[in-house]
Design a protein around this motif. Structure first.
Motif, PDB file in Angstrom:
ATOM      1  N   GLU A 118      36.000  82.246  37.170  1.00 58.01           N
ATOM      2  CA  GLU A 118      35.289  82.695  38.359  1.00 58.01           C
ATOM      3  C   GLU A 118      33.424  83.810  37.656  1.00 58.01           C
ATOM      4  OE1 GLU A 118      38.681  83.423  39.210  1.00 58.01           O
ATOM      5  OE2 GLU A 118      38.826  81.303  39.207  1.00 58.01           O
ATOM      6  N   ALA A 119      34.498  84.538  37.324  1.00 59.60           N
ATOM      7  CA  ALA A 119      33.177  85.785  36.620  1.00 59.60           C
ATOM      8  C   ALA A 119      32.553  85.625  35.322  1.00 59.60           C
ATOM      9  CB  ALA A 119      34.002  87.439  37.166  1.00 59.60           C
ATOM     10  N   CYS A 120      32.864  85.015  35.306  1.00 53.16           N
ATOM     11  CA  CYS A 120      32.374  84.266  33.505  1.00 53.16           C
ATOM     12  C   CYS A 120      31.370  84.868  33.017  1.00 53.16           C
ATOM     13  CB  CYS A 120      32.741  83.403  33.343  1.00 53.16           C
ATOM     14  SG  CYS A 120      33.245  82.687  31.273  1.00 53.16           S
ATOM     15  N   LEU A 121      30.406  83.503  34.001  1.00 49.71           N
ATOM     16  CA  LEU A 121      28.850  83.835  34.027  1.00 49.71           C
ATOM     17  C   LEU A 121      28.291  84.901  34.304  1.00 49.71           C
ATOM     18  CD1 LEU A 121      26.206  82.198  33.959  1.00 49.71           C
ATOM     19  CD2 LEU A 121      26.802  81.420  36.334  1.00 49.71           C
ATOM     20  N   THR A 122      28.646  85.789  35.283  1.00 48.94           N
ATOM     21  CA  THR A 122      28.174  87.340  35.563  1.00 48.94           C
ATOM     22  C   THR A 122      28.864  87.971  34.571  1.00 48.94           C
ATOM     23  OG1 THR A 122      29.017  86.678  37.737  1.00 48.94           O
ATOM     24  CG2 THR A 122      28.896  88.740  36.938  1.00 48.94           C
ATOM     25  N   ILE A 123      30.003  87.572  34.106  1.00 41.45           N
ATOM     26  CA  ILE A 123      29.791  89.099  32.413  1.00 41.45           C
ATOM     27  C   ILE A 123      28.940  88.447  31.591  1.00 41.45           C
ATOM     28  CG2 ILE A 123      32.004  88.758  30.021  1.00 41.45           C
ATOM     29  CD1 ILE A 123      31.971  90.416  32.527  1.00 41.45           C
ATOM     30  N   ALA A 124      28.477  86.632  30.831  1.00 39.25           N
ATOM     31  CA  ALA A 124      27.513  86.165  29.696  1.00 39.25           C
ATOM     32  C   ALA A 124      26.445  86.764  30.459  1.00 39.25           C
ATOM     33  CB  ALA A 124      28.321  85.020  30.285  1.00 39.25           C
ATOM     34  N   ARG A 125      26.063  86.787  30.905  1.00 36.09           N
ATOM     35  CA  ARG A 125      24.452  87.476  31.541  1.00 36.09           C
ATOM     36  C   ARG A 125      24.322  88.565  31.756  1.00 36.09           C
ATOM     37  NH1 ARG A 125      23.148  83.719  37.893  1.00 36.09           N
ATOM     38  NH2 ARG A 125      22.999  81.737  36.050  1.00 36.09           N
ATOM     39  N   TRP A 126      25.561  89.492  32.141  1.00 35.26           N
ATOM     40  CA  TRP A 126      25.418  90.899  31.528  1.00 35.26           C
ATOM     41  C   TRP A 126      25.168  91.300  29.596  1.00 35.26           C
ATOM     42  CZ3 TRP A 126      28.170  94.815  28.889  1.00 35.26           C
ATOM     43  CH2 TRP A 126      27.409  96.466  28.954  1.00 35.26           C
ATOM     44  N   ILE A 127      26.384  90.601  28.690  1.00 35.26           N
ATOM     45  CA  ILE A 127      26.133  90.047  27.875  1.00 35.26           C
ATOM     46  C   ILE A 127      24.918  90.007  27.078  1.00 35.26           C
ATOM     47  CG2 ILE A 127      26.914  89.465  25.497  1.00 35.26           C
ATOM     48  CD1 ILE A 127      30.012  88.984  27.195  1.00 35.26           C
ATOM     49  N   GLU A 128      24.431  88.949  27.826  1.00 32.98           N
ATOM     50  CA  GLU A 128      23.408  88.233  27.325  1.00 32.98           C
ATOM     51  C   GLU A 128      22.553  88.994  27.307  1.00 32.98           C
ATOM     52  OE1 GLU A 128      20.282  84.483  27.649  1.00 32.98           O
ATOM     53  OE2 GLU A 128      22.085  85.016  28.980  1.00 32.98           O
ATOM     54  N   ARG A 129      21.701  90.399  28.966  1.00 34.39           N
ATOM     55  CA  ARG A 129      21.264  91.268  28.822  1.00 34.39           C
ATOM     56  C   ARG A 129      21.461  92.486  28.014  1.00 34.39           C
ATOM     57  NH1 ARG A 129      22.019  89.924  34.336  1.00 34.39           N
ATOM     58  NH2 ARG A 129      23.512  92.168  34.804  1.00 34.39           N
ATOM     59  N   ARG A 130      22.119  93.216  27.376  1.00 34.18           N
ATOM     60  CA  ARG A 130      22.540  94.242  26.478  1.00 34.18           C
ATOM     61  C   ARG A 130      22.339  93.337  25.252  1.00 34.18           C
ATOM     62  NH1 ARG A 130      21.563  96.478  30.008  1.00 34.18           N
ATOM     63  NH2 ARG A 130      20.963  97.940  27.311  1.00 34.18           N
ATOM     64  N   CYS A 131      22.750  91.930  24.777  1.00 34.32           N
ATOM     65  CA  CYS A 131      22.008  91.726  23.872  1.00 34.32           C
ATOM     66  C   CYS A 131      20.559  92.049  23.365  1.00 34.32           C
ATOM     67  CB  CYS A 131      22.410  91.358  23.066  1.00 34.32           C
ATOM     68  SG  CYS A 131      24.790  90.270  22.565  1.00 34.32           S
ATOM     69  N   ASP A 132      20.110  91.017  23.960  1.00 37.87           N
ATOM     70  CA  ASP A 132      18.852  91.069  24.152  1.00 37.87           C
ATOM     71  C   ASP A 132      17.776  92.440  23.822  1.00 37.87           C
ATOM     72  OD1 ASP A 132      18.731  88.360  24.279  1.00 37.87           O
ATOM     73  OD2 ASP A 132      18.269  88.464  26.532  1.00 37.87           O
ATOM     74  N   ALA A 133      18.758  93.493  24.865  1.00 38.26           N
ATOM     75  CA  ALA A 133      17.886  94.797  24.818  1.00 38.26           C
ATOM     76  C   ALA A 133      18.387  95.821  22.712  1.00 38.26           C
ATOM     77  CB  ALA A 133      18.737  95.438  25.629  1.00 38.26           C
TER      78      ALA A 133
END
Length: 153
Positions: A93-108
């Motif tokens: 259930e939290a997978c999308l939230t975690i994936a978005r957080w990870i994507e933001r960190r990698c984009d930074a």
């Protein structure tokens, strides 16, 4: 004092902008590996390097160990790339939230290593997965999409 050999010959490189999922069963050594990578746990042999530097001061400045979901809610204000080590249990259930957080960190320009017991979740949140089994890391490629199937009869 007793000791146990948990990790054997582990070598893991993570580039800035990359996310890696560390997959293993309970007790496989995922948290031990992340704690060593964060500079919070001393290793008995080998070397840990953060952005090419093996000093623990660099670990203190450039590695962030996250062990609770609340850790991910606070925005990161850092001036140089950081390696984020997520030892945060999460369900699908939290997978999308975690994936978005990870994507933001990698984009930074940061690097992210996330631990999980579930290989399917690993493929959903990270660009690469490695499996920790028997104290050793094993590469795990993403499942390939099938364009067509052929069955002999």
């Amino acid at each position: 004092m007793a000791s146990a050999e948990v990790l054997r010959g582990v070598s893991l490189s993570v580039a800035t902008g990359e996310s890696v999922a560390l997959v293993g069963s309970s007790g496989a050594g995922k948290s031990t590996l992340l704690l060593c990578a964060a500079g919070l746990l001393s290793h008995e042999s080998g070397e840990v390097r953060w952005f090419g530097d093996a000093s623990r001061m660099t670990a203190a400045n450039r590695a962030a160990y996250h062990c609770a979901p609340a850790d991910l809610l606070h925005p990161q204000c850092v001036e140089q790339p950081t390696v984020h080590l997520l030892d945060v249990p999460f369900a699908s259930e939290a997978c999308l939230t975690i994936a978005r957080w990870i994507e933001r960190r990698c984009d930074a320009g940061d690097a992210v290593v996330v631990s999980t017991r579930d290989l399917d979740l690993a493929h959903q949140v990270a660009s690469r997965a490695v499996v920790l089994r028997g104290g050793r890391l094993h590469s795990e490629s993403r499942p390939q999409s099938r364009v067509a199937e052929y069955a002999r009869q």
